[in-house]
Design a protein around this motif. Structure first.
Motif, mmCIF file in Angstrom:
data_model
loop_
_atom_site.group_PDB
_atom_site.id
_atom_site.type_symbol
_atom_site.label_atom_id
_atom_site.label_comp_id
_atom_site.label_asym_id
_atom_site.label_seq_id
_atom_site.Cartn_x
_atom_site.Cartn_y
_atom_site.Cartn_z
ATOM 1 N N THR A 33 0.838 -1.203 0.000
ATOM 2 C CA THR A 33 0.000 0.000 0.000
ATOM 3 C C THR A 33 0.873 1.253 0.000
ATOM 4 O OG1 THR A 33 -0.187 -0.115 2.419
ATOM 5 C CG2 THR A 33 -1.927 -1.167 1.106
ATOM 6 N N VAL A 34 1.469 1.572 1.134
ATOM 7 C CA VAL A 34 2.426 2.672 1.277
ATOM 8 C C VAL A 34 3.542 2.178 2.191
ATOM 9 C CG1 VAL A 34 0.656 4.448 0.957
ATOM 10 C CG2 VAL A 34 1.221 3.683 3.273
ATOM 11 N N TYR A 35 4.607 2.971 2.321
ATOM 12 C CA TYR A 35 5.653 2.616 3.276
ATOM 13 C C TYR A 35 5.147 2.856 4.697
ATOM 14 C CZ TYR A 35 9.541 1.657 0.125
ATOM 15 O OH TYR A 35 10.373 1.072 -0.797
ATOM 16 N N GLY A 36 5.550 1.975 5.609
ATOM 17 C CA GLY A 36 5.160 2.094 6.996
ATOM 18 C C GLY A 36 6.331 2.459 7.881
ATOM 19 N N LEU A 37 6.024 3.104 9.003
ATOM 20 C CA LEU A 37 7.035 3.464 9.992
ATOM 21 C C LEU A 37 6.899 2.476 11.141
ATOM 22 C CD1 LEU A 37 9.081 5.781 9.993
ATOM 23 C CD2 LEU A 37 7.548 7.049 11.475
ATOM 24 N N VAL A 177 -2.414 3.537 -2.097
ATOM 25 C CA VAL A 177 -3.187 4.120 -1.002
ATOM 26 C C VAL A 177 -3.215 3.114 0.138
ATOM 27 C CG1 VAL A 177 -4.619 5.649 -2.406
ATOM 28 C CG2 VAL A 177 -5.389 3.298 -1.972
ATOM 29 N N GLU A 178 -3.452 3.617 1.348
ATOM 30 C CA GLU A 178 -3.374 2.770 2.530
ATOM 31 C C GLU A 178 -4.434 1.674 2.500
ATOM 32 O OE1 GLU A 178 -1.909 6.863 3.582
ATOM 33 O OE2 GLU A 178 -3.612 6.023 2.519
ATOM 34 N N PRO A 194 -11.624 3.580 3.448
ATOM 35 C CA PRO A 194 -11.521 2.842 2.189
ATOM 36 C C PRO A 194 -10.064 2.707 1.769
ATOM 37 C CG PRO A 194 -12.189 5.096 1.755
ATOM 38 C CD PRO A 194 -12.112 4.952 3.253
ATOM 39 N N GLY A 195 -9.772 1.644 1.031
ATOM 40 C CA GLY A 195 -8.395 1.417 0.614
ATOM 41 C C GLY A 195 -8.320 0.435 -0.535
ATOM 42 N N GLY A 196 -7.278 -0.396 -0.509
ATOM 43 C CA GLY A 196 -6.994 -1.287 -1.620
ATOM 44 C C GLY A 196 -8.008 -2.387 -1.833
#
Length: 340
Positions: A33-37, A177-178, A194-196
């Motif tokens: 989805t996106v990069y995570g921390l 997107v997340e 909402p997301g993938g």
């Protein structure tokens, strides 16, 4: 702090990232989805470092990432049959399930709630790092709080260099997107973000799903929420954004009529030539929602490298993953939305 950039193909890189996480450090990790921390989800002190690095309010709960389904059992007090059906259909993948939490989840992760969001990502590097760490990983998006989310390692370094131990470069994120956040902690399934995985896909498994009002409208900062991204201004570049929704042809005409000398435009590919003299970022054709999801955060972040003073953005409709893209654009605009 010197932030290391780790490459998964290098010998020992995955193990090094896992060891950092296990020792209580924060590491940027790729997902689909996106990069995570990421930080050890069972260590409240480690999790607090995420909030410090992002500048994120502590009342905004985090999602816990696991590498295999069986890891869910120590983290929640119940795994209902509906959760198993969703997991069978869409895990590994871009979906987070909210469930009643177990005592192992620290307050820093749940923001004091009695629930927790669990996700099993499909990105092979993410799962390899989680396995190497030997613990579940709490991970919001790896951007400074309020800014557009990060979909490349370069984006993470732009926001987080000097604030975290390392970033694992897993390439550009496939979805963009997340994750979808679905709550199964109440009487009825409820879509919180909402997301993938689309609302239609959720309903294909669960039947009717309620949609939280935070998906389509601004809620107050004093409202207690059970998932990330439901309140506060999110995904926003420096310049103010206006989201233009409705018929794409009419939307393009409206945007053209509103532009001033330092306005920028986010638009569907087929309208890119309608705005001469302005900085334009395209996000795919109006009928290509996957491309829009993949491109939207990169388009929003790109304007921070320019001197534009206002951004007008064409917004997709609410079908499929378009609901997620529209949600992100409207939040970036602070719900300043024009319907045409």
């Amino acid at each position: 702090m010197n932030t290391l950039l780790l490459h998964p193909e290098d010998a020992g890189a995955i193990e090094q990232a896992g060891a950092m996480l296990a020792s209580g450090q924060v590491v940027g990790i790729p997902t689909e989805t996106v990069y995570g921390l990421g930080a050890n989800a069972l260590d409240g002190n480690a999790v607090r470092q995420i909030f410090a690095a992002k500048g994120r309010p502590m009342d905004n709960p985090l999602i816990v990432h696991i590498a295999d389904f069986d890891q869910i059992y120590p983290l929640v007090s119940d795994v209902p049959e509906a959760a198993r059906r969703l997991a069978d259909a869409y895990w590994p993948g871009p979906m987070t399930i909210i469930l009643p939490k177990s005592d192992r989840i620290p307050v820093e992760v749940s923001a004091g709630l009695d629930t927790v969001g669990i996700r099993l990502p499909s990105h092979p590097v993410a799962r390899a790092v989680i396995r190497a760490a030997g613990v579940p990983i709490a991970a919001p998006s790896a951007n400074t709080s309020g800014r557009p989310s990060t979909t490349t390692a370069a984006h993470v370094m732009e926001d987080m260099a000097g604030k975290i131990a390392a970033v694992v470069d897993g390439g550009a994120c496939a979805v963009g997107v997340e994750s979808t956040v679905i709550s199964l902690a109440g009487d009825k399934p409820r879509l919180l973000r909402p997301g993938g995985i689309s609302l239609e896909q959720l309903e294909a498994v669960l039947g009717p799903v309620e949609v939280d009002r935070a998906v389509r409208e601004q809620i107050g900062d004093d409202v207690r929420v059970s998932a990330p991204g439901m309140k506060y201004r999110h995904y926003a570049p420096h310049a103010p954004v206006t989201a233009v929704c409705g018929d794409p042809e009419k939307g393009a005409a409206y945007i053209a009529s509103q532009l001033t000398g330092q306005s920028g435009v986010i638009c569907f590919d087929e309208f890119a030539d309608r705005f001469p003299g302005h900085i334009v970022r395209t996000i795919g054709r109006s009928d290509d929602q996957a491309a829009q999801a993949h491109a939207i955060f990169d388009a929003l972040r790109a304007f921070d490298e320019t001197d534009v003073t206002a951004i007008f953005a064409q917004c997709p409709d609410d079908s499929g993953i378009g609901l997620a893209v529209a949600n992100r654009l409207k939040k970036a605009a602070g719900f300043h939305v024009i319907e045409v």
